[in-house]
Structures are given as C-alpha cells and as structure tokens.
Design an enzyme around this catalytic site. Structure first.
Site, PDB file in Angstrom:
ATOM      1  CD  GLU A  30      44.621  40.513  35.423  1.00 49.42           C
ATOM      2  OE1 GLU A  30      45.092  39.692  36.235  1.00 49.42           O
ATOM      3  OE2 GLU A  30      43.548  41.117  35.607  1.00 49.42           O
TER       4      GLU A  30
ATOM      5  CG  ASP B  83      45.529  36.462  36.965  1.00 46.13           C
ATOM      6  OD1 ASP B  83      46.049  37.449  37.525  1.00 46.13           O
ATOM      7  OD2 ASP B  83      44.308  36.260  36.936  1.00 46.13           O
TER       8      ASP B  83
ATOM      9  CB  ILE C 286      47.525  39.142  42.090  1.00 43.12           C
ATOM     10  CG1 ILE C 286      48.928  39.425  42.622  1.00 43.12           C
ATOM     11  CG2 ILE C 286      46.543  38.951  43.255  1.00 43.12           C
ATOM     12  CD1 ILE C 286      48.997  40.565  43.631  1.00 43.12           C
ATOM     13  CG  ASP C 287      42.651  34.594  39.462  1.00 45.17           C
ATOM     14  OD1 ASP C 287      42.139  35.574  38.882  1.00 45.17           O
ATOM     15  OD2 ASP C 287      42.053  33.520  39.618  1.00 45.17           O
TER      16      ASP C 287
ATOM     17  CB  THR D 107      43.523  42.092  42.231  1.00 41.19           C
ATOM     18  OG1 THR D 107      44.492  41.458  41.408  1.00 41.19           O
ATOM     19  CG2 THR D 107      44.058  43.438  42.675  1.00 41.19           C
TER      20      THR D 107
ATOM     21  CG  ASP E 258      40.905  35.480  35.158  1.00 39.08           C
ATOM     22  OD1 ASP E 258      41.614  35.939  36.063  1.00 39.08           O
ATOM     23  OD2 ASP E 258      40.208  36.191  34.402  1.00 39.08           O
TER      24      ASP E 258
END
Ligand SMILES: Nc1ncnc2c1ncn2[C@@H]1O[C@H](CO)[C@@H](O)[C@H]1OP(=O)(O)O
Ligand SMILES: [Mg+2]
Ligand SMILES: [Mg+2]
Length: 282
Positions: free
Chosen positions: A71, A91, A93-94, A96, A221
C-alpha cells in the site's frame, strides 16, 4: 507432498506477528503523527511506512526475485502490478483510522499470489492478538483453530459488515447510504463496521457475520483475507453478483452464494478506478 510455499507462509506469519507486536502495539503507546493521502480522511502514519519497509526488507533477503504490491509503496509511486510471478501483497496497517484513534481493530495483512492466485493469506489482528492464516486447499485458522463460515441461509437472520471508505464525494456517500438503507431494510439483524476490510473478511471466515461488501478498497485490503473466506467455506463475488476480480476494488464476501446474491441485489454499484489501471491514482 511437500508444500512449495510453506516456508514463505511461515515467514509471513513471523513477520506479521513481529511487526504487529513490536512496532504497531508499541506505537499505540506514543503520539502518532498523522499524514493524509488521497483525501483528508485517508490517513497514513510513519508506522504504516515502517511496517511495510520491515516486511519487504525481510522478504527480499529470503526471496530476492519475488515481487511486491505494498500500500505505502504504491502511494510512493511504485507500480501496482499483479503478474504471474510470486507476489507479496501487503497492507502494513489495515485500519489506520482505527490505529490513529486507538479503536481496537488494527491488522497487518500479507497475501501471497502466484499465477494471480492467492496461495496463502496472513492477517494479524494486533490488539486482539489473533493470527488468521489460510493456505490454499488447506483451510483457514485463527491462532491455529480451524475456521468455518456461518451456516445461516436466511438473510433476514444475518449480520452484514461494510465500511464507509475514505471518499467523501456526496454522490459516492449517497450511493453508500442507498446500499446501506436497502440492506438494513431487507431487514437484516444488523450492520457492522470493524474499520478494516481485512478484519471484516476474517469475521465472515469466523462465522460472526454472514457477509461483507464494499467498493473502493484496494487489492492489499483484500488479498490475504479473501483466501481466509474461501478456505473457511465462504464465497467471493462482485458487487453485481458476477465473478470476483481482485483488482476491481469491489467485493462481496459471503458465507454462501444465496446470501451473497441477495446482498448484491441491494447494492448500488459503481466502478472505482481499477488497481491495475495504467494511471493508477489512489
Ligand atoms: N477514513 C477511512 N475509513 C475507513 N476505511 C478507510 C478510510 N481511509 C482508508 N480506509 C481504508 O479502506 C479500507 C476499506 O474500508 C480500510 O480497510 C482502510 O484501509 P487502510 O487503513 O489500510 O487505509
Ligand atoms: Mg487497508
Ligand atoms: Mg493500510
């Protein structure tokens, strides 16, 4: 038979858990400096960037020929290309927005594809300390326990997950509310948002919600968690009921086809710019 990608999967699990525990959870104790990307509500922090770099570096050392879709790398101008080559789809941090606010659903998501097919998916829910894993053909697990989607066949007795995204254009927001209104009025037992696409899909895999739908999220995601859904017995489809396309930025993940199709009838569909469009903009 030896599993060709088992080592890579073990590496993904170690990397995701390490990043989640040592970087994400630690950062939650400190002040988080927030920056924005595609819009004023599309957030990124230095932790997102740090986690992505850590994972990519560790993979590159072990698998120097593998490709990446990350990402934050794509946000920094790297291409978003899904080829037949072994590709790590990350990803860091999915969730954020959750991370910034301390809302306790924050995941590190690592998917791995070969020949454009997801071979394994790893989603580490950092604050719940839940490690969701799926290997193609070998089932889905949470902390080593097998997962199974809900057996519910009556949409009227189901809980549906969705998100509101980061696009605040009034027409897009109107579309989201139109779909939401239709789904609520089926009527369903409830609608929920975890704030992360990956965890919403893990909730489908776990049997807590019957379906998750959304438009506008990205391949990073979905990649890892999509395999969690199918390996737990669930189905993936497009928001208009056709075949699921990983790069289309549209998904329904459901416990079974009839509930998925029923939700598809209620969605006001639109076509976001594809993740593999030539002039990709986030
Ligand atoms: N303001 C926002 N609200 C919800 N999701 C957002 C968002 N901005 C970006 N997203 C991203 O969109 C996805 C689908 O809703 C989320 O998993 C989240 O991934 P992110 O935290 O990795 O950016
Ligand atoms: Mg995300
Ligand atoms: Mg993210």
């Amino acid at each position: 038979m030896a599993d060709l990608w088992q080592d890579a999967m073990d590496h993904a699990v170690t990397a995701a858990r390490g990043a989640g525990r040592q970087v994400v959870r630690e950062a939650l104790r400190e002040d988080r400096k927030v920056m924005t990307k595609s819009s004023s509500v599309d957030l990124v922090t230095q932790t997102d960037q740090k986690v992505e770099q850590l994972i990519i570096q560790s993979v590159k050392e072990k698998y120097p020929t593998h490709r990446f879709i990350g990402e934050e790398s794509v946000a920094a101008g790297e291409p978003c290309v899904l080829s037949d080559e072994p590709t790590w789809i990350i990803d860091p941090i999915d969730g954020t927005t959750n991370f910034v606010h301390g809302f306790p659903f924050v995941a590190v998501s690592v998917g791995f594809s070969v020949n454009r097919q997801i071979e394994f998916g790893v989603v580490y829910s950092c604050l719940e300390d839940k490690m969701f894993t799926a290997r193609r053909g070998r089932g889905s697990f949470c902390n080593g326990q097998p997962l199974q989607v809900s057996a519910q066949t009556d949409v009227g007795q189901s809980v549906i997950a969705t998100e509101f995204g980061s696009n605040r254009d009034p027409e897009v927001v109107d579309g989201i509310f139109s779909s939401l209104r239709n789904v609520l009025a089926i009527p369903v037992h409830g609608v929920r948002s975890a704030g992360t696409a990956a965890i919403n899909m893990c909730l489908v895999a776990s049997g807590c919600v019957e379906a998750y739908y959304e438009m506008g999220m990205h391949v990073w995601d979905l990649a890892a968690a999509s395999l969690l859904v199918t390996e737990a017995g669930g189905v993936l489809m497009d928001v208009e009921g056709g075949p699921f396309d990983l790069m289309s930025r549209r998904v329904i993940a459901a416990n079974n086809r009839s509930i998925g199709q029923r939700i598809a009838r209620e969605i006001r569909a639109y076509a976001p710019v594809r993740d593999d469009a030539p002039a990709h903009t986030q």
